[in-house]
Design an enzyme around this catalytic site. Structure first.
Site, PDB file in Angstrom:
ATOM      1  N   GLU A 136       6.681   0.984  -2.877  1.00 25.49           N
ATOM      2  CA  GLU A 136       6.919   1.071  -1.431  1.00 25.49           C
ATOM      3  C   GLU A 136       5.605   0.757  -0.729  1.00 25.49           C
ATOM      4  O   GLU A 136       4.545   1.211  -1.153  1.00 25.49           O
ATOM      5  CB  GLU A 136       7.372   2.503  -1.086  1.00 25.49           C
ATOM      6  CG  GLU A 136       7.377   2.805   0.403  1.00 25.49           C
ATOM      7  CD  GLU A 136       7.753   4.266   0.700  1.00 25.49           C
ATOM      8  OE1 GLU A 136       8.429   4.914  -0.137  1.00 25.49           O
ATOM      9  OE2 GLU A 136       7.363   4.752   1.768  1.00 25.49           O
ATOM     10  N   GLU A 141       3.070   3.330  10.428  1.00 27.07           N
ATOM     11  CA  GLU A 141       3.765   4.615  10.483  1.00 27.07           C
ATOM     12  C   GLU A 141       2.965   5.545  11.394  1.00 27.07           C
ATOM     13  O   GLU A 141       1.732   5.568  11.347  1.00 27.07           O
ATOM     14  CB  GLU A 141       3.860   5.215   9.078  1.00 27.07           C
ATOM     15  CG  GLU A 141       4.623   6.525   9.013  1.00 27.07           C
ATOM     16  CD  GLU A 141       4.817   7.017   7.573  1.00 27.07           C
ATOM     17  OE1 GLU A 141       4.172   6.470   6.658  1.00 27.07           O
ATOM     18  OE2 GLU A 141       5.604   7.940   7.377  1.00 27.07           O
TER      19      GLU A 141
END
Ligand SMILES: *[C@@H]1O[C@H](CO)[C@@H](O)[C@H](O)[C@H]1NC(C)=O
Ligand SMILES: *[C@@H]1O[C@H](CO)[C@@H](O)[C@H](O)[C@H]1NC(C)=O
Ligand SMILES: *[C@@H]1O[C@H](CO)[C@@H](O)[C@H](O)[C@H]1NC(C)=O
Ligand SMILES: *[C@@H]1O[C@H](CO)[C@@H](O)[C@H](O)[C@H]1NC(C)=O
Ligand SMILES: *[C@@H]1O[C@H](CO)[C@@H](O)[C@H](O)[C@H]1NC(C)=O
Ligand SMILES: *[C@@H]1O[C@H](CO)[C@@H](O)[C@H](O)[C@H]1NC(C)=O
Ligand SMILES: *[C@@H]1O[C@H](CO)[C@@H](O)[C@H](O)[C@H]1NC(C)=O
Ligand SMILES: *[C@@H]1O[C@H](CO)[C@@H](O)[C@H](O)[C@H]1NC(C)=O
Length: 356
Positions: A136, A141
């Site tokens: 991932e 974010e």
């Protein structure tokens, strides 16, 4: 460093091309932006958010995912018109590309605005279908009223960040394994307060650029005023050697990229509260009240800044992309949408807490 690796490899593999040259492979933009993405269509059962990731028909009819007819920009947002009754969740969006892109790819996301505000947890990221196998990559974010972007990798055990060539000195953790440190991943935080929140928007946004290369994963952030000429306009070819030192870098020396990363599906989502934004220790750092009661159930106008405004998402290929069905080589099944994401805990919160 990249040059020397390429030179070394060229001794054994003479056909290799310069890995810094990338050609446009896929352009998600304009009226067609949402073609080629799948909508999650379920409540957030991945990160415990107080959010429903609506399906394509609700996203269109409620105007939570649409192309602005004036600007031609894609808007992806949290519902900021509905009063949510107790025990319900608020509508928002999570979309995943149908195509996947392997090693030898460059991902460029040009954004004008990213979602922020108390309870809000947006991300622009990618993962392989069988997480944690295949890895991932979290490219953007943030949570709540934070001011800086957080980047990270999550992998199977054995991938660590060693000797990065990066500008950021805010390294929260170096073990990328999902199995260590409660799956916080190997986190680098961008020191620029233009990289998230109101600071990002006030500068006209910018570009998040991620290189998934055999010799390492690198991420650059260019505020609008610093976007290099080489990607400022509609270039069909990009040379990453013109970008300078990345903000974050995970070299092959500590993490065998071909071993830990498989073709990635790109994801854009916004959830609310949940394991990260809603963790009281994290939430308390920039917000007051209670995440669900005060915000999700509170005035819808609390979500007026909770939207992505995107000029384009572009995928470039080195022409030697390892696999993935969006690539020029072998097809790969890229059907999964879900998989665990971040299993945030208090431990991760404390690490972040020490940074902010
Ligand atoms: C550049 O690309 C954007 C988005 O892909 C598109 O809207 C615009 O029309 C393009 N401009 C030119 C001059 O081709
Ligand atoms: C989340 O919900 C979807 C739809 O019901 C389901 O297919 C998926 O397995 C669920 N995922 C988890 C992690 O519970
Ligand atoms: C989309 O979601 C809405 C609300 O849950 C539901 O009523 C509708 O049947 C769904 N549409 C499709 C095509 O699944
Ligand atoms: C890649 O696979 C997905 C899911 O199977 C499919 O929807 C998509 O059309 C494929 N893309 C290409 C370029 O074949
Ligand atoms: C770090 O990256 C920059 C930009 O690509 C490069 O010029 C420099 O040589 C690299 N430094 C090391 C120690 O690899
Ligand atoms: C932070 O959150 C905890 C748990 O909800 C709460 O008990 C505490 O009072 C909060 N602290 C502050 C300073 O708001
Ligand atoms: C909701 O948010 C958008 C920005 O995404 C804003 O233009 C709008 O005025 C807000 N309020 C309502 C009631 O739609
Ligand atoms: C390019 O592709 C070949 C054949 O798949 C592979 O052996 C080689 O490692 C790749 N090189 C890079 C830089 O990805």
């Amino acid at each position: 460093m990249r040059t020397s690796v390429a030179c070394f490899l060229s001794l054994v593999a003479p056909a290799i091309v310069n890995a810094t040259q990338y050609h446009l492979l896929k352009d998600y933009s304009g009226q067609d932006f949402f073609d080629g993405w799948a909508y999650y269509g379920n409540f957030d059962n991945l990160t415990n958010g107080d959010a429903i990731f609506v399906n394509a028909s609700v996203a269109a009819s409620a105007m939570l995912a649409y192309v602005d007819p004036v600007t031609n920009h894609a808007i992806i947002k949290v519902d900021n018109t509905t009063v949510v009754p107790f025990n319900d969740k608020r509508n928002t969006v999570r979309i995943t590309t149908e195509d996947s892109y392997g090693t030898g790819s460059l991902f460029v996301a040009d954004m004008i605005h990213v979602p922020y505000g108390c309870s809000v947890w947006p991300a622009w990221w990618s993962q392989a279908p069988n997480w944690p196998t295949g890895g991932e990559i979290d490219m953007f974010e943030g949570v709540n009223q934070d001011t800086m972007n957080q980047m990270s990798l999550h992998t199977e055990p054995g991938c660590t960040q060693i000797s990065p060539n990066q500008t950021s000195t805010l390294v929260s953790s170096t073990d990328c394994s999902f199995d260590s440190n409660n799956n916080q991943g190997c986190i680098v935080i961008d020191q620029s307060t233009s990289s998230y929140g109101a600071g990002f928007a006030s500068g006209g946004g910018g570009q998040f650029v991620t290189e998934l290369a055999e010799d390492g994963i690198s991420m650059w952030f260019f505020p609008r005023s610093e976007v290099p000429n080489s990607i400022a306009s509609n270039m069909s070819t990009v040379d990453t050697s013109t970008f300078g030192i990345p903000v974050a870098n995970w070299p092959n020396g500590g993490c065998n990229i071909n071993q830990f990363f498989q073709p990635q599906n790109l994801i854009i989502d916004i959830t609310l509260c949940g394991d990260f934004a809603g963790n009281p220790t994290i939430f308390n750092q920039t917000c007051t009240g209670q995440c669900y009661q005060t915000f999700v159930l509170g005035p819808p106008s609390g979500y007026d800044t909770a939207y992505f405004e995107i000029q384009f998402v572009r995928v470039y290929s080195s022409g030697n992309t390892s696999s993935g069905n969006g690539s020029t080589t072998a097809p790969n099944s890229a059907k999964a949408l879900s998989g665990p994401m971040w299993l945030w805990t208090l431990v991760a919160g404390m690490v972040l807490g020490s940074v902010f």
